[in-house]
Design a protein around this motif. Structure first.
Motif: not given
Ligand SMILES: Nc1ncnc2c1ncn2[C@@H]1O[C@H](COP(=O)(O)OP(=O)(O)OP(=O)(O)O)[C@@H](O)[C@H]1O
Ligand SMILES: Nc1ncnc2c1ncn2[C@@H]1O[C@H](COP(=O)(O)OP(=O)(O)OP(=O)(O)O)[C@@H](O)[C@H]1O
Ligand SMILES: [Mg+2]
Ligand SMILES: [Mg+2]
Lengths: 225, 225
Positions: A18, A38-41, A90, A165, A197, B141, B144, B147, B171
């Motif tokens: 990753v 930015g997006p998750s991850g 977070q 966050e 977010h 993250s 993640e 989810r 996000d």
């Protein structure tokens, strides 16, 4: 005050890699209020952990106040983490079996104070939680834990606030109160970086960095501020 | 399908009493999609824990499918929790030293299956995390982890989904995808209750319950849905 050049960070899980941070370079001046979105991850927490001196990059450099962090002695790093930087995690990271008052007092005890109940109480009052001083983390709601974590980050009067966050578990009104608190502190000189977010939060920051796949793809100023 | 009458729940910390739930009565029909909103600390998680058969009220009654939950035998309660109800926790509650695939598989193993890797993989794919199957929770993250917690709640194909702030760490785009997934499942019959601070989410629910200080003060229908 914060300067990174080509930060890189990879994680290996099994046989997959990753690329959490990919050549990240940025410069933040003292007193700025910056949002990271930015997006998750996309690497936001990974970046914050390096800026907060909690993690090391695989390559690239990070200078804090003109000093290369990777060359700092252990005790100087500890000093920076305890006195200069306030970190809102977070996932809150509160200590389980002690009260929220004791949780907030802890960073001041680490700076050498023998007791700091008054300061801790004031920090909790700032986030509306004076009535929850004696509750342990498992006796608090999600948003209350988040606010204790915020109080703890501010109690040492740091020069840099890193908030990952900070309003994710807060209703609009409470989140607004927290953001107002951050704004007041920023006006008095607190350099503030907020991963968020929430477009409401990023719109209140003077500058917005946007990340995707470990890279900073955007660096814009909010014209309205 | 869900019917509570005068639920009451108090907590005592030192010599102060927190009235977390105050005479809460509500009725939810099969197939409804209901949002629960309200300030931090207003009792939403406490209410969800009782509805999800994870906690008992001090007084008042709760009937699930016409049956009084407080009179259910232990094994029947376990059956309800494992097969009927899917719960997304506000703080995710993943098991630390096993992969996200194994975390999602677990509820199916509790129903008696010997192995459920294929179903777990499909549930992770539904939330976009097939590429993170082998990561353990501390290798994910925040969004993640959230989810994975959602995938775990859905893998048993429950008849009731209780989601406590399922998009707080996501996000806008990823949160929208999760909400779309919930909406699709609701159309196929999944009774859905979502605690949320996000007006975007509550506006997508047909009905919105608003709480303050442990009470339901509002019960309104979203006309646009
Ligand atoms: N210890 C680790 N081992 C392996 N992969 C990791 C580890 N920590 C993070 N990652 C991966 O690195 C990527 C970036 O993670 P990071 O936590 O920085 O994302 P983020 O932008 O903060 O996301 P979110 O908005 O969901 O919190 C993620 O895809 C994650 O799966
Ligand atoms: N075990 C406990 N002991 C004492 N007080 C508790 C306990 N659990 C919750 N509380 C208190 O009860 C109140 C309601 O908690 P709850 O978790 O239901 O709130 P919530 O509406 O989910 O809030 P949030 O939006 O912040 O998650 C809070 O003020 C909290 O401090
Ligand atoms: Mg993160
Ligand atoms: Mg809650």
């Amino acid at each position: 005050i914060i300067e990174t050049v080509n930060l890189d960070k990879k994680y290996t899980v099994g046989d997959s890699v990753v690329h959490a941070l990919d050549s990240v370079s940025l410069g933040i001046e003292e007193g700025e209020m910056v949002a990271v979105t930015g997006p998750s991850g996309s690497g936001k927490t990974t970046l914050m952990n390096i800026i907060g001196c909690l993690a090391q990059p695989d390559s690239g450099s990070y200078k804090l106040n003109g000093q290369d962090v990777s060359r700092m002695a252990k005790d100087q790093l500890a000093e920076v983490r305890n006195r200069q930087i306030g970190f809102v995690f977070q996932s809150f990271s509160l200590i389980p079996r002690i009260s929220s008052l004791e949780n907030v007092e802890l960073p001041l005890l680490y700076t050498g104070k023998l007791s700091a109940k008054a300061e801790a109480r004031e920090a909790l009052a700032q986030v509306g939680l004076e009535g929850r001083m004696n509750h342990e983390p498992n006796q608090l709601s999600g948003g209350e834990r988040q606010r204790v974590s915020i109080a703890r980050a501010l109690v040492t009067h740091p020069s840099i606030l890193l908030a990952d966050e900070p309003t994710g578990n807060l209703d609009t009104k409470t989140g607004e109160e927290v953001l107002e608190l951050f704004t007041q502190l920023n006006r008095k000189g607190l350099t503030t970086i907020i991963v968020t977010h929430d477009p409401e939060v990023s719109s209140r920051c003077k500058r917005v960095l946007r990340m995707i796949d470990g890279r900073i793809i955007d660096d814009t100023l909010n014209s309205s501020n």
